[in-house]
Design an enzyme around this catalytic site. Structure first.
Site, PDB file in Angstrom:
ATOM      1  N   ASP A   1      -9.385   4.594  19.832  1.00 14.45           N
ATOM      2  CA  ASP A   1     -10.046   4.067  18.858  1.00 14.45           C
ATOM      3  C   ASP A   1     -11.675   5.094  18.508  1.00 14.45           C
ATOM      4  O   ASP A   1     -12.302   5.191  17.777  1.00 14.45           O
ATOM      5  CB  ASP A   1     -11.139   2.309  19.101  1.00 14.45           C
ATOM      6  CG  ASP A   1     -10.855   2.411  20.780  1.00 14.45           C
ATOM      7  OD1 ASP A   1     -11.177   3.452  21.946  1.00 14.45           O
ATOM      8  OD2 ASP A   1     -11.927   1.586  21.702  1.00 14.45           O
TER       9      ASP A   1
ATOM     10  N   ASP B   1       0.935   8.215  14.280  1.00 16.52           N
ATOM     11  CA  ASP B   1       1.256   8.009  13.566  1.00 16.52           C
ATOM     12  C   ASP B   1       0.157   7.956  13.063  1.00 16.52           C
ATOM     13  O   ASP B   1       0.000   7.375  11.854  1.00 16.52           O
ATOM     14  CB  ASP B   1       2.301   6.759  13.529  1.00 16.52           C
ATOM     15  CG  ASP B   1       2.523   6.272  12.307  1.00 16.52           C
ATOM     16  OD1 ASP B   1       3.194   6.778  11.003  1.00 16.52           O
ATOM     17  OD2 ASP B   1       3.283   5.446  12.284  1.00 16.52           O
TER      18      ASP B   1
END
Length: 405
Positions: free
Chosen positions: A264, A288
């Site tokens: 994050d 990804d």
């Protein structure tokens, strides 16, 4: 010739950015005449145009490959095979056995794009994306290398402020064949309260982490010597194990500066201060997401190529953008990511450095001459479609070649 990650025989050659002018690589452009040489090397390439804009960008890349090959004395034999939605329509499955067999027997594989609204409601085993996952698994390509470079010509195309975006040159190394995309058990079921549930498993074996870690350390060693491992080790046991193995492998690379970052925070830092990163290594799902985020720093996802390599066998080369079905068939696609993927195919799949440099230089020259597709267009540049952009790249391939200073 197989594209492979060599971890024992010799150090892994790191992927450089599609900008041959970045980080210690200085070239000058010299004009040459296009003169066909007698082919001295012959390779088989499997083309997988796929869905959406895939056929359009693959067509451009094939033309560029052919011209560069002719000039450099190389001959290509192509096998064009269906995959994804295209394969579903033709054969009823997203990855026919014939396609996988052809890919395995070739020297390299060039993929366009996969997916589209038409197949969104299909069952999972009949989704185009399942074909891509099975292709990666079948080719055993575990290391996905995605460069994100802000080219000087496109710095104003970035959504970030110039002072934030200018000079960004980073590499995301994504583990490609493990983690939550492949982990078992997975599926649908019912919980103890009788409610429907869906579940997936994030799981990594030590060898899977160790091999991608070595690729990342070797790559970082030949860039700026900095590696950031991204995980979620404050919450996920799989990430705790990931960090443990990264730290163990790091003992073999005392010259590489290793840091760790929660995913994050990494997502935030990529848009706050992307220049702090040199090489990033992370798992399948985090890679990804972060590599797509990094692509937008460069101005467009339509500019970024990728290489997927294994320990043996052919490599898989593809642009990181999707199939963009909303613009498919309208001549609006940016083919440069696929063209640069073709250059990576030459360099890392076939070892044809000169042909690869010729294509990389041609892309830069085309941008220098002001040509832009809609995704990277800005005032004062010339707006062109996919086909015309390809034609301009061909002109540059024919006239420009980089020579080491």
């Amino acid at each position: 010739m197989a594209a492979c990650v060599q971890l024992n025989a010799k150090p892994f050659t790191p992927l450089v950015s599609p900008n041959p002018l970045s980080k210690g690589h200085t070239f000058k452009l010299g004009r040459v005449r296009c003169s066909a040489a007698s082919p001295s090397k012959r390779y088989t390439i499997t083309l997988l145009p796929g869905d959406g804009i895939g056929p359009e960008v693959i067509s451009v890349a094939k033309n560029v490959l052919n011209l560069a090959a002719t000039i450099e004395g190389i001959e290509f034999k192509y096998q064009e095979m269906p995959v994804g939605g295209n394969a579903l329509d033709l054969t009823g499955v997203p990855l026919p056995e014939e396609t996988l067999s052809a890919a395995k027997q070739s020297d390299a594989v060039l993929l366009g794009a996969i997916g589209g609204y038409k197949w969104d409601k299909n069952e999972k085993h009949l989704k185009p994306e399942t074909g891509l996952l099975k292709l990666r698994e079948g080719l055993k390509v575990f290391a996905n290398l995605r460069p994100a470079v802000v080219l000087p010509q496109l710095v104003d195309a970035s959504t970030l402020k110039r002072e934030v975006a200018e000079g960004v040159d980073l590499m995301v190394i994504r583990e490609l064949t493990g983690g939550i995309y492949f982990g078992q058990p997975r599926g649908f079921g019912t919980n103890e309260n009788g409610e429907e549930i869906g579940f997936n498993t994030e799981v990594y074996a030590a060898y899977e982490i160790d091999r991608i870690a070595r690729v990342a350390f070797e790559t970082a060693r030949k860039r700026q010597g900095k590696l950031c491992s991204v995980d979620k080790a404050n919450v996920l046991e799989a990430s705790m194990f990931w960090r443990k193995r990264i730290l163990e492998i790091a003992l073999d690379y005392p010259d590489v500066e290793l840091s760790h970052m929660y995913v994050d925070n990494a997502a935030m830092q990529l848009v706050r201060n992307p220049k702090q990163f040199d090489t990033i290594v992370t798992n399948n799902i985090f890679g990804d997401i972060l590599s797509d985020e990094a692509s937008m720093i460069t101005g467009s996802i339509g500019m970024l190529p990728s290489a997927s390599l294994g320990e043996s066998g052919p490599g898989l080369f593809e642009p990181i953008h999707g199939s963009a079905p909303d613009i498919a068939g309208q001549d609006k696609a940016n083919p440069l990511a696929t063209v640069l993927s073709a250059a990576m195919l030459l360099k890392y799949g076939l070892g044809e450095e000169n042909a690869a440099k010729r294509i990389e230089a041609a892309v830069l020259d085309t941008l220098n001459r002001g040509f832009r597709t809609v995704d990277i267009y800005s005032s004062g540049t010339k707006l062109v479609g996919c086909k015309e952009m390809g034609e301009e790249v061909l002109k540059s391939v024919d006239s420009l070649v980089p020579s080491p200073v």
